[in-house]
Design an enzyme around this catalytic site. Structure first.
Site, short mmCIF file in Angstrom:
data_model
loop_
_atom_site.label_atom_id
_atom_site.label_comp_id
_atom_site.label_asym_id
_atom_site.label_seq_id
_atom_site.Cartn_x
_atom_site.Cartn_y
_atom_site.Cartn_z
N GLU A 109 0.85 -1.19 0.00
CA GLU A 109 0.00 0.00 0.00
C GLU A 109 0.89 1.25 0.00
O GLU A 109 0.63 2.21 -0.70
CB GLU A 109 -0.92 -0.01 1.23
CG GLU A 109 -1.87 1.19 1.26
CD GLU A 109 -2.95 1.10 2.35
OE1 GLU A 109 -3.29 -0.01 2.79
OE2 GLU A 109 -3.45 2.16 2.74
N ARG A 150 -7.49 2.53 13.26
CA ARG A 150 -8.38 1.39 13.02
C ARG A 150 -8.37 0.41 14.20
O ARG A 150 -9.35 -0.27 14.47
CB ARG A 150 -8.10 0.70 11.69
CG ARG A 150 -9.29 -0.10 11.18
CD ARG A 150 -9.04 -0.75 9.83
NE ARG A 150 -9.57 0.00 8.70
CZ ARG A 150 -10.84 -0.03 8.28
NH1 ARG A 150 -11.74 -0.76 8.92
NH2 ARG A 150 -11.22 0.67 7.24
N GLU A 165 -10.77 -8.31 3.71
CA GLU A 165 -10.09 -8.38 5.00
C GLU A 165 -10.85 -9.11 6.11
O GLU A 165 -10.23 -9.84 6.89
CB GLU A 165 -9.75 -6.96 5.50
CG GLU A 165 -8.71 -6.26 4.65
CD GLU A 165 -8.62 -4.77 4.98
OE1 GLU A 165 -9.56 -4.03 4.62
OE2 GLU A 165 -7.64 -4.38 5.62
N1 MTE Z 1 -6.20 -11.54 -1.77
C1 MTE Z 1 -5.13 -11.90 -2.50
N2 MTE Z 1 -5.19 -13.02 -3.24
N3 MTE Z 1 -3.99 -11.15 -2.51
C2 MTE Z 1 -3.87 -10.01 -1.76
O1 MTE Z 1 -2.83 -9.35 -1.78
N4 MTE Z 1 -4.98 -8.48 -0.16
C3 MTE Z 1 -6.02 -8.35 0.85
C4 MTE Z 1 -7.38 -8.79 0.31
N5 MTE Z 1 -7.27 -10.07 -0.32
C5 MTE Z 1 -5.00 -9.61 -0.97
C6 MTE Z 1 -6.16 -10.42 -1.03
C7 MTE Z 1 -6.15 -6.99 1.37
S1 MTE Z 1 -5.09 -6.49 2.56
C8 MTE Z 1 -7.13 -6.15 0.94
S2 MTE Z 1 -7.31 -4.61 1.59
C9 MTE Z 1 -8.07 -6.53 -0.12
O2 MTE Z 1 -7.79 -7.82 -0.65
C10 MTE Z 1 -8.01 -5.49 -1.23
O3 MTE Z 1 -8.76 -5.81 -2.32
P1 MTE Z 1 -10.32 -5.44 -2.43
O4 MTE Z 1 -10.48 -4.05 -1.96
O5 MTE Z 1 -10.59 -5.63 -3.86
O6 MTE Z 1 -11.01 -6.42 -1.55
N1 LUZ Z 2 -5.70 1.83 4.40
C1 LUZ Z 2 -5.93 3.12 4.70
C2 LUZ Z 2 -6.47 0.85 4.88
O1 LUZ Z 2 -5.19 3.99 4.25
N2 LUZ Z 2 -7.00 3.42 5.46
C3 LUZ Z 2 -7.82 2.49 5.98
O2 LUZ Z 2 -8.78 2.81 6.66
C4 LUZ Z 2 -7.55 1.14 5.69
N3 LUZ Z 2 -8.31 0.17 6.20
C5 LUZ Z 2 -8.02 -1.09 5.93
C6 LUZ Z 2 -6.93 -1.37 5.13
N4 LUZ Z 2 -6.17 -0.41 4.60
MO1 MOS Z 3 -5.31 -4.06 2.76
S1 MOS Z 3 -4.32 -3.96 4.56
O1 MOS Z 3 -6.20 -2.64 3.07
O2 MOS Z 3 -4.12 -3.55 1.73
#
Ligand code: MTE
Ligand code: LUZ
Ligand code: MOS
Length: 759
Positions: free
Chosen positions: A226, A304, A706
């Site tokens: 991120e 969070r 998540e």
């Molecule tokens: N799933 C896979 N296969 N690979 C990833 O890196 N990241 C997770 C989740 N699932 C991830 C994953 C995280 S930390 C988040 S925030 C969400 O996917 C982000 O994608 P979305 O917003 O499309 O759910």
């Molecule tokens: N990233 C962020 C996050 O910048 N703000 C959020 O609230 C958050 N929450 C979940 C995962 N990534």
């Molecule tokens: Mo997920 S920790 O919001 O990339």
């Protein structure tokens, strides 16, 4: 509807950073990083490295044309150490050479003279020295102090939870290519293309409009990319700027583990007060977050933690404080759940503590306190709760009492093998807690052959967001998925994106795509109306590639219609914007309505502990999970299964060890154990929650990325319950992960003490 990437993944044809063909003249980069965790940088000797074969340039802080600064939230993180080093693994210099091997060899020939300074790795020690990243944050509801005095039962204790290595299969990396007139194109394995663009712009002093960032997909991010993809892209960009040549850097696994931050470890003190009928009346908690050496995303992660410090429970009197403590570790960062899981672990520990003292199952306390419609979260949002619904539906399907009884009977018959069961409710808020981040854009083109191209700000990292976005376009246009292609995430096509994070990518970018497609569709209907002699566009619909009038098919098809529109100079493209409605938060009072909605669920987790060896298996995870109404079951079930296994890994196996000198000892897969197929639960049962409640998710399909990770917390307590049934004299400290070593010590701790005492 299967994942749009499944064929190319299975055939090995999907393109990741390392699959991009390199341009002739590409240089390879390698970092020289600090061998010690804290000190004054006295002298850097690069003479041997400069003489090393193939070396073109060695870059340090003083060479940067732009700022030596990559801190996104707070400007406290230099790209290259200048006066001081703050953690072991902190980049000091970058070697550029003709081959990868030559770059790595040369980096090993750099030496630094560093005058050691005191090393702090423990957040409580940093707190005692008042070494905080940001001022403390507080959440308050009701009046906890006076409520405690009225409680029948009050317990206090401490809970510790360790970090977690992201272990994305694809390590961090970037490839930067010069374009004309000082511009550059950066391929980056990042969840945040705009964050990379900003960072590159900052360190090169180039305006953002000369920096194009392109991301096809990631081999996993899990939060680790991120913000922390920025540094490597910035280094490649600086290399390109100074040499006018393309620069590539893909980290080796050990470099990645050593130099990048992880999930935040936390230490916490809690006090929980209950009434006679087991209602949690008051809860007080103080969190010490181990932020590492600079802020990175620690402040929003800390927030969070507070947002989720009461998990799925309603507690009328809450007093929660959180400190972000600066230590000499690599800056810790986002990781699936973003501080939420750590907050939940602490209240689950407090509940387990109370249950043990009161001699009732923890599930009785959990059940008695589930948040209900109309209850207030500590941050002011009013719950629309599925907590009790998911509990009830899970119980009806899986029969918690039967699961417990099976374990009890097994335990009666087995002396050295014990089973434990835990119930794990989850409630997770969906939206970036920073309201302005909840926006997205989508660019949709319909071409004159009828095919559709979509670009959004969402990054595909295995979570299936591209599949969901393709589904949105496919559904609005009523075209087969094969006619839709979701393209790379590119800052020239989509600007000012939020990172793909907070589980919100499909909601935000899916809604923007929906708006773009609906706008184009409306134009097409207006073109179609006179052609099919309909009274107005409202009388026209498009289904399966044909125009319908008043619900009846006509012989005007999609291809002809699209070309009629183009011939009549009607735009077949749209760039749409979406901003989540109705959310706000005011930190001056720490109240608001930060989340579009919450995701709920309840899981039963069963584990079996081998009480001679301390090893265990997670037998099952049975969950009733709130999808709203899933738009893609195979993607969503995959996210749940993956999240659960990752959560179990965090809670049981994965142990990050830094020594007192701040050196990472668990720096390879031989010393850092992640779950494999043998440590995954034997069964995962997923029951979709039945609810008629509407939500604001895309097509009513709630975010799923998540929340399931947090079911893994149940594995910790299931193992703990098994340990307790073997050794009731001992109350294991709340100290995750519960590794086999810790399990073994806890199985025998009191017994060993007693044996010693008798001797
Ligand atoms: N799933 C896979 N296969 N690979 C990833 O890196 N990241 C997770 C989740 N699932 C991830 C994953 C995280 S930390 C988040 S925030 C969400 O996917 C982000 O994608 P979305 O917003 O499309 O759910
Ligand atoms: N990233 C962020 C996050 O910048 N703000 C959020 O609230 C958050 N929450 C979940 C995962 N990534
Ligand atoms: Mo997920 S920790 O919001 O990339």
């Amino acid at each position: 509807m299967k994942n749009v990437d499944s064929n190319s993944h299975v055939r090995g044809e999907s393109i990741y950073l390392d699959d991009i063909s390199l341009i002739e003249g590409t240089l390879y980069a390698c970092v020289y990083d600090s061998p010690i965790a804290h000190g004054k940088l006295k002298n850097l000797d690069t003479t041997e490295a400069e003489k090393s074969a193939g070396v073109i340039k060695i870059i340090t802080a003083k060479d940067l044309i732009g700022e030596n600064q990559i801190g996104g939230v707070i400007p406290d993180e230099p790209l290259f150490a200048d006066a001081e080093v703050h953690f072991q693994g902190m980049p000091i210099a970058l070697v550029l050479a003709e081959t990868e091997e030559q770059a790595r060899t040369a980096a090993k020939r750099i030496t630094a003279e560093i005058e050691p300074l005191e090393i702090v790795t423990d957040p409580r020690v940093a707190f005692a020295k008042n070494n905080l990243i940001v001022p403390p944050k507080h959440f308050k509801l009701g009046d906890a102090e006076s409520a405690f005095s009225k409680c029948e039962y009050v317990y206090e204790g401490r809970a510790d939870v360790n970090g977690q290595e992201h272990l994305y299969i694809e390590t961090q990396g970037a490839y930067c290519v010069p374009t004309e007139q000082d511009g550059m194109r950066v391929f980056s394995s990042t969840q945040g293309p705009t964050a990379v663009q900003r960072c590159v712009s900052r360190v090169t002093a180039l305006p953002m409009n000369l920096v194009e960032v392109d991301v096809t997909r990631l081999g996993g991010g899990f939060g680790g990319k991120e913000d922390q993809a920025n540094a490597w892209a910035a280094m490649c960009a600086v290399g390109t700027q100074l040499t006018k040549r393309p620069v590539k850097y893909a980290l080796h696994r050990m470099e990645d583990m050593r130099m990048t931050g992880k999930r935040h470890p936390y230490s916490a003190d809690y006090r929980i007060g209950l009434s006679k009928d087991l209602k949690i009346v008051a809860y007080e908690v103080v969190f010490y977050q181990n932020a590492g050496a600079s802020a990175d995303l620690s402040p929003p992660v800390l927030e969070r933690t507070l947002f989720h410090c009461t998990n799925s429970y309603f507690v009328p009197n809450v007093n929660a404080t959180a400190y972000s403590c600066r230590t000499n570790l690599p800056p810790n960062t986002a990781f699936r759940g973003f501080g939420g899981p750590q907050g939940m672990f602490v209240i689950e520990s407090a509940i387990a503590h109370a249950a043990e003292k009161l001699n009732v199952p923890a599930s009785e306390i959990q059940r008695a306190n589930l948040i209900a419609d109309g209850d207030e979260f500590p941050y002011g949002q009013i719950a629309e709760s599925e907590a009790a619904t998911s509990w009830t539906q899970a119980h009806e399907k899986f029969d918690f009492a039967r699961l417990q009884k099976e374990a009890d009977e097994f335990n009666k018959q087995n002396k050295f093998v014990k089973k434990g069961v835990a119930i794990q409710p989850v409630c997770f808020g969906i939206s970036f807690t920073k309201t302005p981040m909840n926006q997205a854009r989508s660019l949709v083109h319909v071409y004159t052959d009828g095919s559709v191209a979509v670009s959004t700000g969402a990054v595909e990292m295995g979570q299936g967001v591209n599949t969901k976005i393709a589904q949105v376009a496919s559904k609005i246009f009523s075209l087969p998925i094969e006619r839709i292609r979701v393209h790379s995430t590119n800052t020239l096509r989509i600007a000012n994106t939020s990172p793909t994070a907070a589980s919100a990518a499909a909601d935000l970018n899916g809604h923007a795509t929906q708006i773009a497609c609906e706008t184009i569709l409306q134009r097409l209907k207006e073109v179609a109306a006179p052609l099919v002699e309909a009274s107005s566009a409202d009388d026209v619909s498009i289904e399966n590639g044909f125009v319908f009038r008043g619900g009846e098919p006509t012989d005007l098809d999609w291809l002809v219609l699209v070309n009629e529109a183009h011939f009549n100079r009607v735009s077949l493209s749209e760039h749409a914007h979406y901003a989540t409605p109705g959310i706000h938060f005011d930190w001056s009072v720490a109240k608001g309505h930060p989340f579009a909605y919450h995701v709920y669920g309840t899981a039963a987790v069963g584990a079996t502990v081998d009480c001679l060896r301390g090893i265990y298996t997670v037998d099952y995870v049975k969950t009733c999970h709130d999808f709203g109404s899933s738009m893609n079951k195979s993607v969503d079930y995959g996210q749940i299964e993956g999240g659960i296994v990752q959560g179990i890994g965090w809670m049981t196996l994965e142990e990050i060890v830094y020594d007192e000198r701040g050196r990472l000892r668990s720096n390879a897969l031989s010393t850092y154990k992640i779950p494999d197929i043998y440590s995954a639960p034997k069964t995962i049962d997923i029951l979709p929650l039945q609810t008629s409640r509407e939500n604001s998710a895309i097509f009513n399909s709630k975010a799923v990325g998540e929340p399931p990770l947090m079911y893994g917390i149940g594995a910790y307590f299931a193992i703990r319950n098994a340990v307790l049934s073997f050794n009731a004299e001992n109350s294991p400290a709340f100290d995750a992960p519960f590794t086999p070593e810790k399990v073994l010590l806890n199985l025998y701790s009191e017994k060993v003490k007693q044996m010693k005492a008798r001797r």
